[in-house]
Design an enzyme around this catalytic site. Structure first.
Site, PDB file in Angstrom:
ATOM      1  N   ASN A   1      -4.736  42.326  24.772  1.00 17.07           N
ATOM      2  CA  ASN A   1      -5.772  43.227  24.292  1.00 17.07           C
ATOM      3  C   ASN A   1      -5.225  44.140  23.200  1.00 17.07           C
ATOM      4  O   ASN A   1      -5.698  44.129  22.069  1.00 17.07           O
ATOM      5  CB  ASN A   1      -6.346  44.061  25.444  1.00 17.07           C
ATOM      6  CG  ASN A   1      -7.337  45.089  24.958  1.00 17.07           C
ATOM      7  OD1 ASN A   1      -7.912  44.950  23.879  1.00 17.07           O
ATOM      8  ND2 ASN A   1      -7.529  46.135  25.727  1.00 17.07           N
ATOM      9  N   ASP A   2      -4.182  44.886  23.528  1.00 11.38           N
ATOM     10  CA  ASP A   2      -3.663  45.875  22.591  1.00 11.38           C
ATOM     11  C   ASP A   2      -3.316  45.276  21.229  1.00 11.38           C
ATOM     12  O   ASP A   2      -3.564  45.886  20.197  1.00 11.38           O
ATOM     13  CB  ASP A   2      -2.401  46.540  23.166  1.00 11.38           C
ATOM     14  CG  ASP A   2      -2.724  47.371  24.400  1.00 11.38           C
ATOM     15  OD1 ASP A   2      -3.891  47.762  24.546  1.00 11.38           O
ATOM     16  OD2 ASP A   2      -1.805  47.620  25.198  1.00 11.38           O
ATOM     17  N   VAL A   3      -2.750  44.053  21.249  1.00  5.05           N
ATOM     18  CA  VAL A   3      -2.242  43.482  19.995  1.00  5.05           C
ATOM     19  C   VAL A   3      -3.358  42.994  19.074  1.00  5.05           C
ATOM     20  O   VAL A   3      -3.102  42.637  17.934  1.00  5.05           O
ATOM     21  CB  VAL A   3      -1.260  42.327  20.265  1.00  5.05           C
ATOM     22  CG1 VAL A   3      -0.052  42.833  21.035  1.00  5.05           C
ATOM     23  CG2 VAL A   3      -1.930  41.188  20.996  1.00  5.05           C
TER      24      VAL A   3
END
Lengths: 102, 468
Positions: free
Chosen positions: B392-394
């Protein structure tokens, strides 16, 4: 004094070499690279062997023994696990095989 | 030092350098590792000729014991556990350096020929080596989830660390001057105290650092151990220790900087602040937002009917679910239908940089399909689908939002928004590790959300593509 200057010269050159060697390595190889350089600092085992070979009390022999044990673990474990990791990097598959699959 | 041994050391140094050079390309990397290992063997054999013959039995016993433990652990470790394994090997190297300096201090005092250089480098080696040892132990425990999970902090942490460091300097000076500062403490007792205090410092430096930053810490400790080895080279007046240690110290420092810039986290921030605790994650105002919730069938239909070029973005969730195999199946299924499949690997996918690449190659994905961040972003422009699995974060565009100060702001991301459709395979809407909500989830025209375990979800999609 002469000896120390030679050692310092080597230190500086090796430091620049280390910087140069690593710049622009693809991300793909960062983990194996960290692992391999990790194995290379296992060269500390050389120092362990030298110090354990010197005469000393029982306590100092124990210290030297543990140092050699640690150093050997660093060297063998480090190179071994890097080799295992890199063994899984498969080269691009030949096109012929690709067609057959399709 | 004998000339022959000196020359062998130079040969070993050359082999190390050639080895590292070859490690920069996937085609030659494995041979590079072997070449470096040969260099190590040369250095070790050459050393046998300059030490006392009687001591060989003892050395042999210690080497064999260490080698067996190293080999068995290296052979058995799971690829997902690689970061902690590297931390462990790194720690023992640092510990060895500290113990060698301790032992040499004793020898040099007995012989009464302590040079100024040795006097200065002994406490330095013990300090760096001991910090690296205990720091690595803590990193290992954190990654193995045995202890200190999350960021452990206590009041006045920085002050305690600074006081401890000053104490180490005083103890070191006391050892060098033969007890001039603290007369009640003998020089040998002082260096032992340096060892212990540095070990405590190593623990205190690493416990406040959160799990996501741990790879960078390991890389930094790797550089530390290199420096400790180089410093011990000055104690022992040994050239291969200086060369090998310095190369690792320098390359490790560069590698650490590469990693921390890939994360968008300045090194100082990681070391001195620990992880900026996910404070800004409390953004959800309780409002239920609409998402485009789809089933595997719908995803499969889109992939087989409309997608020609597919980019897959795997995250650590994939490895947790052990879904590398189904991922490879999806790749093969899509390829056999004549589609192009590429993998976009963010520098921090997995638990350390490059870790995801290792996990995917283990599953049988050829490495020429694994694209770095800067190479995949242009490919995403004309991709028909971006499938994000366990990440998600990336891929979170919120990282580009300069206004918002979130834990991920400034981190370079995979620009999956550029693809025609975005498909998330994810267990829930929960934000990722950094705790920042992803606006892409709510773009109902572009995004398909397949709520599922990574492994099950991929298997279902493979079945749907085959069936369709």
């Amino acid at each position: 004094m002469q000896e120390l200057l030679a050692q310092l010269a080597i230190l500086i050159i090796a430091a620049f070499l280390g910087f140069e060697l690593i710049s622009r390595v693809p991300n793909l190889l960062h983990t194996p690279l960290m692992s391999a350089t990790n194995a290379i600092h296992g060269v500390i085992l050389v120092g362990g062997m030298i110090t354990l070979a010197s005469e000393g009390s029982f306590a100092i022999k124990v210290v030297g023994f543990v140092a050699v044990f640690f150093g050997a673990m660093n060297v063998v474990g480090g190179f071994w696990v890097t080799n295992r990791m890199l063994g899984m990097f498969r080269p691009p598959r030949p096109r012929v095989k690709k067609r057959r699959a399709g | 030092m004998q000339v022959a041994t000196f020359l062998a050391y130079l040969a070993a140094a050359a082999l190390f350098i050639v080895g590292i050079r070859r490690l920069r390309k996937p085609e030659t990397a494995r041979s590079g590792n072997t070449i470096a290992a040969v260099g190590m063997a040369v250095a070790l054999i050459a050393t046998l000729f300059v030490i006392r013959f009687e001591s060989l039995l003892l050395i042999g016993a210690a080497v064999i014991l260490g080698s067996v433990v190293g080999a068995v652990s290296a052979q058995r470790v799971q690829m997902t556990a690689m970061p902690q394994m590297v931390a462990a090997y790194n720690g023992v190297g640092g510990g060895a350096a500290a113990l060698i300096a301790l032992s040499e201090f004793y020898h040099l005092r007995v012989e009464g020929e302590m040079s100024l250089v040795a006097a200065l480098t002994v406490p330095l080696t013990i300090l760096i080596g001991s910090v690296s040892f205990m720091g690595s132990v803590v990193a290992f425990l954190k990654l193995q989830e045995l202890a200190f999970s999350g960021a452990v902090s206590f009041p006045l942490q920085q002050v305690v660390n600074a006081l401890l460091f000053v104490g180490i300097l005083v103890l070191g000076a006391n050892a060098i001057t033969g007890g001039a500062i603290l007369p009640f403490l003998s020089p040998v007792a002082s260096v032992v105290a340096v060892l212990v205090a540095s070990a405590v410092l190593g623990v205190l430096l690493v416990i406040p650092i959160g799990g996501a930053d741990m790879p960078i810490v390991i890389s930094l400790l790797n550089a530390f151990t290199g420096l400790a080895a180089a410093a011990s080279g000055f104690v022992l007046e040994n050239y291969i220790l200086i060369i090998g240690g310095t190369i690792v110290g320098a390359s490790g420092t560069i590698l650490t900087r590469l990693m921390s810039s890939a994360l968008g986290r300045p090194l100082g921030k990681i070391i001195f602040a620990g992880i900026a605790a996910a404070g800004s994650s409390k953004q959800d105002d309780g409002e239920e937002r609409e998402v485009n919730d789809v089933g595997a069938g719908e995803v499969g239909e889109y992939l087989s009917d409309e997608a020609e070029k597919v980019v897959i973005v795997p995250g650590y969730g994939l490895a947790v679910a052990q879904a590398q195999g189904p991922m490879r199946d999806l790749m093969e299924t899509l390829e056999s239908a004549g589609k192009t499949v590429l993998f976009g690997i963010h520098p921090v996918a997995g638990r350390m940089p490059g870790h995801m690449n290792v996990l995917l190659t283990e599953a049988g994905v050829p490495y020429d399909k694994l694209y770095d961040l800067e190479d995949i972003n242009p490919e995403l422009e004309d991709a028909d689908a971006a499938i994000i699995v366990g990440a998600n974060d990336v891929v979170n565009p919120a990282a580009n939002d300069k206004e918002q100060d979130s834990p991920i702001s400034g981190m370079p991301i995979l620009n999956v928004e550029a693809a025609e459709r975005v498909i998330f395979i994810k267990r829930s809407l929960s934000p990722g590790f950094a705790g920042v909500d992803n606006p892409l989830f709510y773009d109902t025209d572009k995004t398909m959300m397949l709520f599922s375990d990574a492994k099950q979800g991929l298997q279902d999609v493979v079945a749907a593509v085959k069936g369709g």
